[in-house]
Design a protein around this motif. Structure first.
Motif, PDB file in Angstrom:
ATOM      1  N   ARG A   8       6.809  -3.656   9.317  1.00 44.48           N
ATOM      2  CA  ARG A   8       5.707  -2.685   9.180  1.00 44.48           C
ATOM      3  C   ARG A   8       6.257  -1.293   8.895  1.00 44.48           C
ATOM      4  NH1 ARG A   8       2.758   0.793  12.691  1.00 44.48           N
ATOM      5  NH2 ARG A   8       0.668   1.225  11.829  1.00 44.48           N
ATOM      6  N   ALA A   9       7.377  -0.927   9.536  1.00 42.59           N
ATOM      7  CA  ALA A   9       7.976   0.383   9.290  1.00 42.59           C
ATOM      8  C   ALA A   9       8.432   0.495   7.839  1.00 42.59           C
ATOM      9  CB  ALA A   9       9.146   0.610  10.240  1.00 42.59           C
ATOM     10  N   VAL A  10       9.038  -0.564   7.327  1.00 39.11           N
ATOM     11  CA  VAL A  10       9.486  -0.556   5.930  1.00 39.11           C
ATOM     12  C   VAL A  10       8.288  -0.390   4.998  1.00 39.11           C
ATOM     13  CG1 VAL A  10      10.571  -1.908   4.109  1.00 39.11           C
ATOM     14  CG2 VAL A  10      11.540  -1.913   6.416  1.00 39.11           C
ATOM     15  N   ALA A  11       7.187  -1.085   5.311  1.00 35.75           N
ATOM     16  CA  ALA A  11       5.989  -0.975   4.474  1.00 35.75           C
ATOM     17  C   ALA A  11       5.415   0.441   4.524  1.00 35.75           C
ATOM     18  CB  ALA A  11       4.945  -1.996   4.935  1.00 35.75           C
ATOM     19  N   LEU A  12       5.406   1.038   5.697  1.00 36.97           N
ATOM     20  CA  LEU A  12       4.907   2.407   5.825  1.00 36.97           C
ATOM     21  C   LEU A  12       5.755   3.385   5.015  1.00 36.97           C
ATOM     22  CD1 LEU A  12       4.108   2.559   9.659  1.00 36.97           C
ATOM     23  CD2 LEU A  12       2.449   2.686   7.798  1.00 36.97           C
ATOM     24  N   ILE A  13       7.070   3.219   5.104  1.00 37.22           N
ATOM     25  CA  ILE A  13       7.973   4.121   4.374  1.00 37.22           C
ATOM     26  C   ILE A  13       7.769   3.973   2.870  1.00 37.22           C
ATOM     27  CG2 ILE A  13      10.376   4.674   3.897  1.00 37.22           C
ATOM     28  CD1 ILE A  13      11.034   3.684   6.746  1.00 37.22           C
ATOM     29  N   GLU A  14       7.735   2.727   2.402  1.00 36.65           N
ATOM     30  CA  GLU A  14       7.570   2.499   0.967  1.00 36.65           C
ATOM     31  C   GLU A  14       6.252   3.066   0.460  1.00 36.65           C
ATOM     32  OE1 GLU A  14       8.050  -1.708   0.739  1.00 36.65           O
ATOM     33  OE2 GLU A  14      10.231  -1.598   0.407  1.00 36.65           O
ATOM     34  N   ASP A  15       5.213   2.951   1.270  1.00 36.51           N
ATOM     35  CA  ASP A  15       3.911   3.484   0.866  1.00 36.51           C
ATOM     36  C   ASP A  15       3.957   5.019   0.755  1.00 36.51           C
ATOM     37  OD1 ASP A  15       0.976   3.181   0.393  1.00 36.51           O
ATOM     38  OD2 ASP A  15       0.872   4.306   2.280  1.00 36.51           O
ATOM     39  N   MET A  16       4.627   5.658   1.703  1.00 34.38           N
ATOM     40  CA  MET A  16       4.688   7.115   1.683  1.00 34.38           C
ATOM     41  C   MET A  16       5.587   7.634   0.577  1.00 34.38           C
ATOM     42  SD  MET A  16       4.569   8.255   5.668  1.00 34.38           S
ATOM     43  CE  MET A  16       5.657   6.993   6.251  1.00 34.38           C
ATOM     44  N   LEU A  17       6.614   6.877   0.235  1.00 39.26           N
ATOM     45  CA  LEU A  17       7.536   7.329  -0.806  1.00 39.26           C
ATOM     46  C   LEU A  17       6.877   7.353  -2.184  1.00 39.26           C
ATOM     47  CD1 LEU A  17      10.875   5.550   0.210  1.00 39.26           C
ATOM     48  CD2 LEU A  17      10.339   7.988   0.369  1.00 39.26           C
ATOM     49  N   LYS A  18       5.756   6.660  -2.336  1.00 34.23           N
ATOM     50  CA  LYS A  18       5.079   6.633  -3.632  1.00 34.23           C
ATOM     51  C   LYS A  18       4.611   8.021  -4.050  1.00 34.23           C
ATOM     52  CE  LYS A  18       3.385   1.883  -2.983  1.00 34.23           C
ATOM     53  NZ  LYS A  18       2.165   1.051  -2.766  1.00 34.23           N
ATOM     54  N   ASP A  19       4.133   8.814  -3.095  1.00 26.16           N
ATOM     55  CA  ASP A  19       3.601  10.137  -3.442  1.00 26.16           C
ATOM     56  C   ASP A  19       4.270  11.268  -2.680  1.00 26.16           C
ATOM     57  OD1 ASP A  19       2.623   9.632  -0.937  1.00 26.16           O
ATOM     58  OD2 ASP A  19       0.564  10.226  -1.370  1.00 26.16           O
ATOM     59  N   ALA A  20       5.381  10.989  -1.964  1.00 25.41           N
ATOM     60  CA  ALA A  20       6.019  12.022  -1.145  1.00 25.41           C
ATOM     61  C   ALA A  20       6.546  13.175  -1.994  1.00 25.41           C
ATOM     62  CB  ALA A  20       7.146  11.411  -0.314  1.00 25.41           C
ATOM     63  N   ASP A  21       7.159  12.851  -3.127  1.00 21.73           N
ATOM     64  CA  ASP A  21       7.713  13.912  -3.975  1.00 21.73           C
ATOM     65  C   ASP A  21       6.611  14.775  -4.569  1.00 21.73           C
ATOM     66  OD1 ASP A  21      10.699  13.443  -4.084  1.00 21.73           O
ATOM     67  OD2 ASP A  21      10.002  11.460  -4.642  1.00 21.73           O
TER      68      ASP A  21
END
Length: 587
Positions: free
Chosen positions: A388-401
């Motif tokens: 779940r942590a990996v999924a959360l990180i990947e989701d946030m990295l989509k628009d973090a920049d």
């Protein structure tokens, strides 16, 4: 990663010989490096010779004491010098008798201003040659708290042990204490009693109350002779970013002089560490930098692992980097947003808190905690990262920049904000070196130094990232460097997800860890600068002494010296730009 140009012992010896200084010893110690021991009478001359030599010891990174009265009958004071040119740290140690005299080295290194006062009062030493030798953290009459002979006591035990015998009645004493008021030393002094809430003499004394050390008119007789006044800013005001109390001498809206008063949040971390097992130290340092705890826990774990020769699994090292950078992101958002509030930009505060909350969800998922993690332990980490942590990180990295770019555009591109920050709160490179600046504060003043790149630990040697510096040293430059830190953290988080190795997240550890006798110190690039855990071990399951090197204590000295000459409104933005955390300032 730069190639270190190490300093050899014969080079140190040559410098000392040219200054006619006789060293007590100069030797390589396994978990520290090169250690120079000198007599206290030759201490100032030794540091002066090292600083003026071509070895480049321009920074005093830390200064602290250790009670070795039981072992060798001395108080040992340690000075950690750094040569950025040669990428080398030298430990200079001197011994003092109990109650001995500690000569100030503030004439050589301004970074000793607060650490010297702290060391003197915590170990019962007399400080000479210091421009402001009064107590920093302890009130008069309190015993030197870091002496081994002084026991750890609760607040109630301290109150009962220190009840007054004659001057004040027990009832009056308790009335003072219940209101958080320190009783006056002289109950017959009307001025003292008026200042302490008028318990004995409710009427104010005759004449104006003139604060000590405050000039009533400007020094220049040709200037407008307006009265100066004393302004107490904090410790409860939100603009001080914690429990900072700034005592400002004001001429209208202009700051003439300032002095930071600290100690309102004193935790006793270094004292408590002497009674905690090594696996429990993370709980203590979490209360220091209470929004960047993963990084400070890593310093403790690395020092213990160095002493105990513990080999950390590769996966654990990568997880440490991943969680440290996530923690850095979350902490920096809690700084950028309030910097907006300080300058009148409410919107950026709300947007940053939203982004911080998303990264906090990852920290909570992996560690089970939002602030006080105790996640990085000697040997590895407490728990593996979850799907779940990996999924959360990947989701946030989509628009973090893109979100970070939006924050930059809304905040840093504002003409109003630029006018309030460019050329304000300038810290020159020379001042940054002398005052022991590290982290983004140092990089904003042109010091190209980042421990993650220059002395990599954990898995940082596997990371590909850049280090930004600026030359102006103003508020604007500190903000620029911090925004770039955010981008580099995102870059490393992606690398950690893509390259995470398989394997264990914790080494095989004994149920009770006993560390071999010795000293070890490992600095890390914490959120607010360089944090180091310097551990003395006596071979037991608890540290004999643990020094917590707080980066924001040094930033506080820097900010204090930048305030005079600015308006009060600029001081608010200036102080906020250093990102204080008073859990570690007060410790």
């Amino acid at each position: 990663m730069r190639r270190p140009a190490l300093i050899r012992d014969h080079e140190i010896t040559a410098v000392l010989q040219s200054a006619s200084i006789a060293a007590l010893s100069l030797a390589e110690e396994s978990c520290l490096g090169l250690v120079l021991r000198v007599d206290v009478d030759a201490l100032v001359a030794t540091l002066a010779a090292l600083k003026d030599s071509d070895l480049g010891f321009a920074q005093l990174i830390d200064l602290f004491g250790a009670d070795l009265l039981e072992k060798r009958g001395v108080i040992e004071v340690t000075y950690r010098l750094r040569s950025l040119e040669r990428d080398f740290d030298l430990f200079v140690k001197t011994d003092l008798e109990a109650g001995g005299v500690l000569p100030s080295v503030t004439g050589l290194y301004l970074s000793a201003l607060l650490p010297e006062r702290e060391a003197a009062e915590m170990f019962g030493l007399s400080l000479t040659g210091h421009p402001n030798p009064k107590h920093l953290l302890l009130t008069d009459g309190v015993p030197p708290m870091l002496l081994k002979s002084v026991p750890i006591r609760s607040a109630e035990e301290s109150r009962v042990a220190e009840l007054p015998k004659d001057d004040l009645s027990l009832q009056l004493y308790n009335d003072f204490m219940d209101r958080g008021i320190v009783p006056p030393e002289d109950p017959d002094d009307p001025l003292q009693n008026y200042l302490f809430a008028g318990w004995i003499s409710p009427e104010p004394p005759e004449g104006p109350l003139v604060p000590r050390n405050i000039r009533r008119v400007p020094d220049d007789p040709d200037a407008l002779a307006t009265d100066h006044y004393l302004l107490q800013m904090g410790p409860q005001h939100p603009s001080t970013h914690g429990v900072l109390n700034m005592v400002l001498e004001m001429d209208g809206e202009t700051i003439i002089s300032s002095e930071a008063h600290v100690g309102n949040l004193h935790r006793g971390i270094e004292k408590l560490a002497e009674s905690r097992r090594y696996n429990q130290l993370g709980t203590l340092v979490d209360r220091g930098d209470y929004v960047g705890g993963i990084n400070t826990e890593m310093a403790v774990a690395l020092s213990v692992e160095k002493l105990a020769e513990i080999e950390v699994p590769q996966r654990a090292s990568w997880i440490r980097v991943l969680m440290a950078e996530i923690n850095r992101l979350a902490s920096n958002y809690l700084w950028i947003g309030p910097c907006g509030l300080d300058s009148g930009a409410m919107g950026i505060f709300l947007f940053c808190l939203y982004d911080r909350e998303r990264w906090q969800e990852v920290l909570e998922e992996v560690t089970g905690q939002r602030l006080m993690f105790n996640y990085v332990r000697p040997g590895g980490v407490v728990a593996d990262i979850t799907p779940r942590a990996v999924a959360l990180i990947e989701d946030m990295l989509k628009d973090a920049d893109s979100r970070l770019d939006e924050h930059f555009e809304a905040f840093m591109a504002s003409e109003i904000f630029q006018q309030r920050t460019r050329g304000v709160g300038v810290v020159t490179k020379e001042d940054a070196l002398s005052l022991g600046a590290t982290g983004f504060v140092a990089r904003a003043s042109g010091i190209d130094w980042d421990l993650r790149r220059d002395r990599p630990y954990a898995a940082y040697d596997k990371m590909d990232f850049e280090v930004m510096t600026a030359d102006e040293g103003d508020i604007w430059s500190r903000m620029l460097c911090r925004f770039d830190e955010q981008r580099q953290s995102l870059r490393m988080i992606r690398q950690c997800l893509d390259g995470m190795p398989e394997g264990d997240f914790m080494a095989k550890m004994p149920r009770v860890l006993r560390v071999p006798e010795g000293e070890a110190a490992v600095p890390v690039e914490a959120v607010r600068g360089e944090m180091e855990a310097h551990i003395y071990s006596d071979g037991s399951d608890k540290p004999y002494r643990m020094r917590y090197r707080p980066p924001t204590l040094f930033s506080l000295m820097i900010s204090d010296l930048t305030l005079p000459g600015h308006f009060l409104a600029d001081a608010i933005v200036n102080l906020g730009s250093f990102d204080f955390c008073f859990g570690e300032v007060d410790r």
